[in-house]
Scaffold this motif. Structure first.
Motif, PDB file in Angstrom:
ATOM      1  N   ASN A  39       0.821  -1.214   0.000  1.00  0.00           N
ATOM      2  CA  ASN A  39       0.000   0.000   0.000  1.00  0.00           C
ATOM      3  C   ASN A  39       0.852   1.259   0.000  1.00  0.00           C
ATOM      4  O   ASN A  39       0.514   2.250  -0.657  1.00  0.00           O
ATOM      5  N   LEU A  40       1.952   1.227   0.754  1.00  0.00           N
ATOM      6  CA  LEU A  40       2.840   2.392   0.790  1.00  0.00           C
ATOM      7  C   LEU A  40       3.459   2.643  -0.583  1.00  0.00           C
ATOM      8  O   LEU A  40       3.537   3.785  -1.038  1.00  0.00           O
ATOM      9  N   ARG A  41       3.900   1.557  -1.236  1.00  0.00           N
ATOM     10  CA  ARG A  41       4.482   1.718  -2.579  1.00  0.00           C
ATOM     11  C   ARG A  41       3.433   2.224  -3.564  1.00  0.00           C
ATOM     12  O   ARG A  41       3.717   3.087  -4.400  1.00  0.00           O
ATOM     13  N   ARG A  42       2.227   1.677  -3.452  1.00  0.00           N
ATOM     14  CA  ARG A  42       1.149   2.066  -4.358  1.00  0.00           C
ATOM     15  C   ARG A  42       0.773   3.535  -4.168  1.00  0.00           C
ATOM     16  O   ARG A  42       0.568   4.274  -5.134  1.00  0.00           O
ATOM     17  N   GLU A  43       0.678   3.944  -2.896  1.00  0.00           N
ATOM     18  CA  GLU A  43       0.322   5.336  -2.607  1.00  0.00           C
ATOM     19  C   GLU A  43       1.415   6.285  -3.077  1.00  0.00           C
ATOM     20  O   GLU A  43       1.131   7.351  -3.633  1.00  0.00           O
ATOM     21  N   LYS A  44       2.668   5.889  -2.865  1.00  0.00           N
ATOM     22  CA  LYS A  44       3.787   6.729  -3.306  1.00  0.00           C
ATOM     23  C   LYS A  44       3.792   6.844  -4.828  1.00  0.00           C
ATOM     24  O   LYS A  44       4.040   7.928  -5.383  1.00  0.00           O
ATOM     25  N   HIS A  45       3.490   5.739  -5.508  1.00  0.00           N
ATOM     26  CA  HIS A  45       3.448   5.758  -6.968  1.00  0.00           C
ATOM     27  C   HIS A  45       2.352   6.696  -7.472  1.00  0.00           C
ATOM     28  O   HIS A  45       2.563   7.469  -8.415  1.00  0.00           O
ATOM     29  N   LYS A  46       1.181   6.636  -6.814  1.00  0.00           N
ATOM     30  CA  LYS A  46       0.081   7.518  -7.215  1.00  0.00           C
ATOM     31  C   LYS A  46       0.440   8.982  -6.996  1.00  0.00           C
ATOM     32  O   LYS A  46       0.116   9.845  -7.813  1.00  0.00           O
ATOM     33  N   THR A  47       1.088   9.267  -5.860  1.00  0.00           N
ATOM     34  CA  THR A  47       1.490  10.641  -5.557  1.00  0.00           C
ATOM     35  C   THR A  47       2.470  11.158  -6.596  1.00  0.00           C
ATOM     36  O   THR A  47       2.346  12.286  -7.088  1.00  0.00           O
ATOM     37  N   LEU A  48       3.466  10.335  -6.940  1.00  0.00           N
ATOM     38  CA  LEU A  48       4.461  10.740  -7.936  1.00  0.00           C
ATOM     39  C   LEU A  48       3.811  10.941  -9.307  1.00  0.00           C
ATOM     40  O   LEU A  48       4.151  11.869 -10.039  1.00  0.00           O
TER      41      LEU A  48
END
Length: 540
Positions: free
Chosen positions: A388-397
């Protein structure tokens, strides 16, 4: 990333003139004269400063042109700049307020119709009953299966139709049913539903609901079974007990008459409900409590007790995305020991109850609860959370890449505006320091996540700085002659002169540190919240 889209209208023009959305025409004129003097190009000798002043002066004039015009202001309040730029005629065809309102109502209805056509609401459930004891005896793991699906659609603004069906197979038997519900809104306070079902539970019926007051609702329904000709009549009264709680009483008359009393409570942190039902040949009681540990996870405990049932259920769930939730529940009762897995995505549900044992062995029951629970927390910690952290970071970027040009342009405009405000802001700051009046020492605006994680020493961090803008200068400039700073409620702060939106699509906060009377203060407010300082409650 969608929190902001559901918020109030942005209303940047009100923020630009620093007036409330409820401001009078005179308030808007005064604000325009004030800001026009601040940004008038003739005040500046330097050519570069004149260019900056001209840009901001044009923004002030545009805001005044729209907000000072009765018709344009109404359009802006409803549709924002999109409505202003849409070409809605404001000439002879709409020369009266009533005509403008009628045209706006027509456009609103058209948008509602488009929205209704675009939102076809399907939902469905797949239920797969598995049995471990049956599998160990060589009879296969599947005990039974059920499927249901329905579609709801708005035929018009006041009429909706729902069509659904279900199929169920249990060992060597099975069946199905099809149902149609037609709902019509008779008035703002009453509605009627016509119900028809074919199959195992073939029936026809009608139900009407009416709001008796702001806090109470009554529902009356009558249905006739097409299989045995029996008639059921039900009356339900619902009463709002508080802002977060409701109570209801239901009386059912028919072959299995009963009376039921229920209660429900729901707020941001928890939801709970309970029901007691007494019938001519049975009784039951049930209750559940759900606690939300965060916006993404929750725990649940429920119990059911009656003449044909006795069970306790504990478990929890986690939100995987805006559309998906997974839930794991452990149930122990007279039917045995079960684990239940649920996956909810949009309007679709997959439910898999697994019968572990038909016997209530304490050791087995404890192991069946402890071992999978431990595995769940390990999976959550080492697999789900990192994902989830990787996914959220990817969406933010990804969002930052899409909006980077827009943010750079907005930052440049904000910096130019701050250059014009700096001289007056510094003069106010120096004067107020001498007299121990209000002085903004540090003010930052931007991503609530970045502000909550970063302290002042880390604002210079590259990653945090990209989501935050320093607004100390414009807030010092906005301090009024009474020595107060006032920001209006319902106005997005990125529209204030010298501000910008450093992270579009993300929730934002404004954090202000200030001194007054030789004492230190600090306050933090949401993007649309009002702010009035100084106040003693903000003292550090």
């Amino acid at each position: 990333m969608d929190e902001e889209e559901a918020g109030p209208p942005k209303r940047e023009l009100y923020a630009l003139l620093q007036v409330s959305p409820e401001a009078t025409d005179e308030d808007i004129r005064k604000a325009y004269r004030h800001w026009a003097q601040v940004y008038h190009p003739d005040k500046y000798q330097d050519f570069h400063m004149q260019q900056i002043a001209t840009e901001n002066f044009q923004r002030i004039c545009q805001a005044y042109e729209i907000l000072s015009d009765e018709y344009k202001r109404q359009i802006y309040d409803i549709y924002g700049m999109e409505g202003i730029n849409s070409g809605l005629e404001l000439g002879p065809k709409l020369n009266k307020v009533e005509e403008l309102k009628a045209e706006l109502e027509r456009l609103r209805k058209r948008k509602e119709e488009e929205k209704m056509l675009a939102h076809f609401r399907p939902s469905g459930t797949i239920l797969a009953h598995l049995s471990l004891p049956q599998f160990l005896h060589g009879d296969g793991i599947m005990r039974g299966m059920a499927m249901s699906s329905d579609v709801q659609s708005q035929l018009s603004k006041r009429t909706a139709i729902g069509i659904g069906g279900n199929l169920e197979v249990n060992e060597n038997s099975g069946g199905g049913a099809a149902t149609t519900v037609l709902r019509h809104q008779l008035s703002p306070v009453s509605s009627i539903e016509f119900i028809a079902s074919a199959g195992l539970r073939a029936l026809i019926g009608v139900q009407t609901t009416r709001n008796l007051s702001l806090h109470s609702t009554a529902t009356i329904a009558i249905a006739k079974s097409l299989r045995d000709g029996s008639i059921n009549l039900s009356n339900t009264w619902t009463r709002k007990l508080s802002e977060t709680a409701n109570g209801n009483i239901q009386l059912l008359l028919g072959p299995e008459s009963s009376i039921a009393v229920g209660w429900q409570k729901k707020d941001e942190k928890m939801s709970a409900s309970g029901e007691l039902q007494i019938g001519t040949s049975s009784f039951s009681a049930s209750a559940h409590y759900t606690h939300r540990f965060s916006s993404k996870s929750h725990g649940r405990i429920a119990g059911r007790f009656g003449s044909t049932n006795l069970e306790v259920e504990v478990g929890g769930g986690r939100k995987l995305s805006n559309f998906s939730t997974v839930r794991m529940l452990y149930t122990i009762g007279i039917q045995g020991i079960l684990w239940k897995f649920e996956l909810h995505r949009g309007g679709q549900k997959l439910i898999i109850p697994i019968l572990l044992s038909r016997h209530l062995n304490p050791v087995f029951a404890t192991g069946a609860f402890v071992i999978p629970t431990s595995l769940y927390f390990l999976l959550k910690k080492f697999v789900v959370k990192p994902y989830n952290l990787r996914r959220e970071k990817h969406k933010t970027l990804e969002n930052k890449e899409k909006t980077s040009a827009q943010v750079r342009e907005a930052r440049a405009m904000a910096e130019k505006a701050q250059q014009l405000l700096q001289i007056v802001a510094n003069r106010k700051r120096s004067r107020h320091l001498e007299t121990n009046e209000l002085v903004i020492t540090k003010a930052v605006y931007g991503s609530s996540k970045a502000l909550k994680k970063a302290d002042e020493s880390r604002y210079e961090n590259k990653e945090s700085a990209s989501d935050i803008i320093d607004v100390t200068i414009p807030l010092n400039f906005l301090i009024n002659d009474s020595g107060q700073l006032k920001l209006h409620e319902g106005v997005k702060k990125s529209g204030i002169m010298g501000f910008c939106d450093p992270c579009p699509g993300e929730p934002k906060l404004l954090r202000v540190e200030f001194t007054y009377g030789g004492k230190r203060f600090e306050v933090e407010v949401d993007d649309y919240a009002a702010l009035l300082i100084p106040q003693e409650s903000h003292r550090v």
